[in-house]
Write a protein that holds these residues in place. Sequence first.
Motif, PDB file in Angstrom:
ATOM      1  N   SER A 138     -38.107  18.895  30.300  1.00  0.00           N
ATOM      2  CA  SER A 138     -37.608  17.391  30.890  1.00  0.00           C
ATOM      3  C   SER A 138     -39.451  16.581  29.780  1.00  0.00           C
ATOM      4  N   PHE A 139     -40.688  17.018  30.811  1.00  0.00           N
ATOM      5  CA  PHE A 139     -41.812  16.621  30.257  1.00  0.00           C
ATOM      6  C   PHE A 139     -42.044  16.668  28.832  1.00  0.00           C
ATOM      7  N   ALA A 140     -41.817  18.157  28.104  1.00  0.00           N
ATOM      8  CA  ALA A 140     -42.406  17.758  26.655  1.00  0.00           C
ATOM      9  C   ALA A 140     -41.396  17.242  26.497  1.00  0.00           C
ATOM     10  N   ASN A 141     -40.415  17.061  26.276  1.00  0.00           N
ATOM     11  CA  ASN A 141     -39.463  16.117  25.924  1.00  0.00           C
ATOM     12  C   ASN A 141     -39.616  14.214  25.800  1.00  0.00           C
ATOM     13  N   GLY A 142     -40.641  13.772  26.725  1.00  0.00           N
ATOM     14  CA  GLY A 142     -40.501  12.922  27.482  1.00  0.00           C
ATOM     15  C   GLY A 142     -40.301  12.556  28.622  1.00  0.00           C
ATOM     16  N   GLY A 143     -39.622  13.431  29.192  1.00  0.00           N
ATOM     17  CA  GLY A 143     -38.317  12.739  30.627  1.00  0.00           C
ATOM     18  C   GLY A 143     -39.313  12.227  31.993  1.00  0.00           C
ATOM     19  N   GLU A 144     -38.400  11.696  32.803  1.00  0.00           N
ATOM     20  CA  GLU A 144     -39.342  12.010  34.247  1.00  0.00           C
ATOM     21  C   GLU A 144     -38.001  11.992  34.926  1.00  0.00           C
ATOM     22  N   ALA A 145     -38.595  12.752  36.749  1.00  0.00           N
ATOM     23  CA  ALA A 145     -37.773  13.336  37.260  1.00  0.00           C
ATOM     24  C   ALA A 145     -37.406  11.897  38.749  1.00  0.00           C
ATOM     25  N   MET A 146     -38.232  11.279  38.269  1.00  0.00           N
ATOM     26  CA  MET A 146     -38.307  10.231  39.549  1.00  0.00           C
ATOM     27  C   MET A 146     -38.853   9.278  39.470  1.00  0.00           C
ATOM     28  N   SER A 147     -38.385   7.757  39.145  1.00  0.00           N
ATOM     29  CA  SER A 147     -38.230   6.781  39.235  1.00  0.00           C
ATOM     30  C   SER A 147     -39.868   6.561  39.272  1.00  0.00           C
ATOM     31  N   SER A 148     -40.655   5.045  38.401  1.00  0.00           N
ATOM     32  CA  SER A 148     -41.742   4.790  38.490  1.00  0.00           C
ATOM     33  C   SER A 148     -41.989   4.596  40.218  1.00  0.00           C
ATOM     34  N   ASP A 149     -41.326   3.769  40.442  1.00  0.00           N
ATOM     35  CA  ASP A 149     -41.629   3.824  42.731  1.00  0.00           C
ATOM     36  C   ASP A 149     -41.569   4.349  43.384  1.00  0.00           C
ATOM     37  N   GLY A 150     -41.133   5.829  42.713  1.00  0.00           N
ATOM     38  CA  GLY A 150     -41.246   7.633  43.521  1.00  0.00           C
ATOM     39  C   GLY A 150     -40.023   7.758  44.139  1.00  0.00           C
ATOM     40  N   ARG A 151     -38.651   6.483  43.739  1.00  0.00           N
ATOM     41  CA  ARG A 151     -37.802   6.644  45.669  1.00  0.00           C
ATOM     42  C   ARG A 151     -36.723   7.045  45.015  1.00  0.00           C
ATOM     43  N   ASN A 200     -31.766  11.528  33.126  1.00  0.00           N
ATOM     44  CA  ASN A 200     -31.916  10.470  31.884  1.00  0.00           C
ATOM     45  C   ASN A 200     -31.833  11.105  30.583  1.00  0.00           C
ATOM     46  N   PRO A 201     -31.484  10.818  29.800  1.00  0.00           N
ATOM     47  CA  PRO A 201     -30.956  11.396  28.623  1.00  0.00           C
ATOM     48  C   PRO A 201     -32.144  11.913  28.243  1.00  0.00           C
ATOM     49  N   ARG A 202     -33.876  12.419  27.633  1.00  0.00           N
ATOM     50  CA  ARG A 202     -34.498  13.276  27.822  1.00  0.00           C
ATOM     51  C   ARG A 202     -34.079  15.295  28.755  1.00  0.00           C
ATOM     52  N   THR A 203     -34.298  14.459  29.775  1.00  0.00           N
ATOM     53  CA  THR A 203     -33.930  15.769  31.229  1.00  0.00           C
ATOM     54  C   THR A 203     -32.911  16.291  30.287  1.00  0.00           C
ATOM     55  N   VAL A 204     -31.635  15.798  30.451  1.00  0.00           N
ATOM     56  CA  VAL A 204     -30.095  16.280  29.916  1.00  0.00           C
ATOM     57  C   VAL A 204     -30.733  17.271  28.067  1.00  0.00           C
ATOM     58  N   ALA A 205     -31.181  16.200  27.144  1.00  0.00           N
ATOM     59  CA  ALA A 205     -31.628  16.753  26.072  1.00  0.00           C
ATOM     60  C   ALA A 205     -32.053  18.079  26.325  1.00  0.00           C
ATOM     61  N   ALA A 206     -33.120  17.855  27.240  1.00  0.00           N
ATOM     62  CA  ALA A 206     -34.049  19.137  27.723  1.00  0.00           C
ATOM     63  C   ALA A 206     -33.403  20.554  28.258  1.00  0.00           C
ATOM     64  N   LEU A 207     -31.571  19.632  29.116  1.00  0.00           N
ATOM     65  CA  LEU A 207     -31.136  20.912  29.876  1.00  0.00           C
ATOM     66  C   LEU A 207     -30.517  21.279  28.562  1.00  0.00           C
TER      67      LEU A 207
END
Length: 175
Positions: A75-88, A94-101
């Motif tokens: 996900s990170f290699a694809n520019g994805g994220e695991a958490m919102s910017s506020d960490g909540r 998100n589409p980048r993590t889905v594409a990574a999977l």
Amino acid sequence: YKGKLYGIPYATGSRALYYNRTLFRMAGLDPNRPPRTWDELLSYAKKLTAYNKNGGFTRIGFDPFFGNSFLQTYSFANGGEAMSSDGRRCTLNNPRTVAALQYVVSFYDAFGGADKIAAFEAGLGTQTSLDPFAIGLVAMKIDGDWALTNIAKFAPDLDFGVAPIPVPRARYEGK
């Protein structure tokens, strides 16, 4: 402290692609040119994988989750994220993590499925003198910097390289 929240890092870790330069030569790959993209990673893995006469593996070119690699790595290699910017809020959908999977699933599918690869790796060591990477049963892996200690201890003569983790072609090309 004084009404503010602070954090002290306990540990850090970096991940990289480790690759067996001897196996690269045997497969006709340039040992000074590790894969840079996901497409290249799959292509190299196919060339580095070896089979027995029954179609089982005698060597795996690459297993996306062998070593110290997880969905977040891709996900990170694809520019994805695991958490919102506020960490909540978890944002793993998100589409980048889905594409990574989807990439990881397609990678496993190209080799007969995750169960087939897992069956080959079952019972193999990970950080000992029988580390499948150190003895040439796994040609490439993503792992942390601590893997260097194990290589130095258990396989000091291993001809290996370390490179950045491959990324999707568009990201590599800056698109």
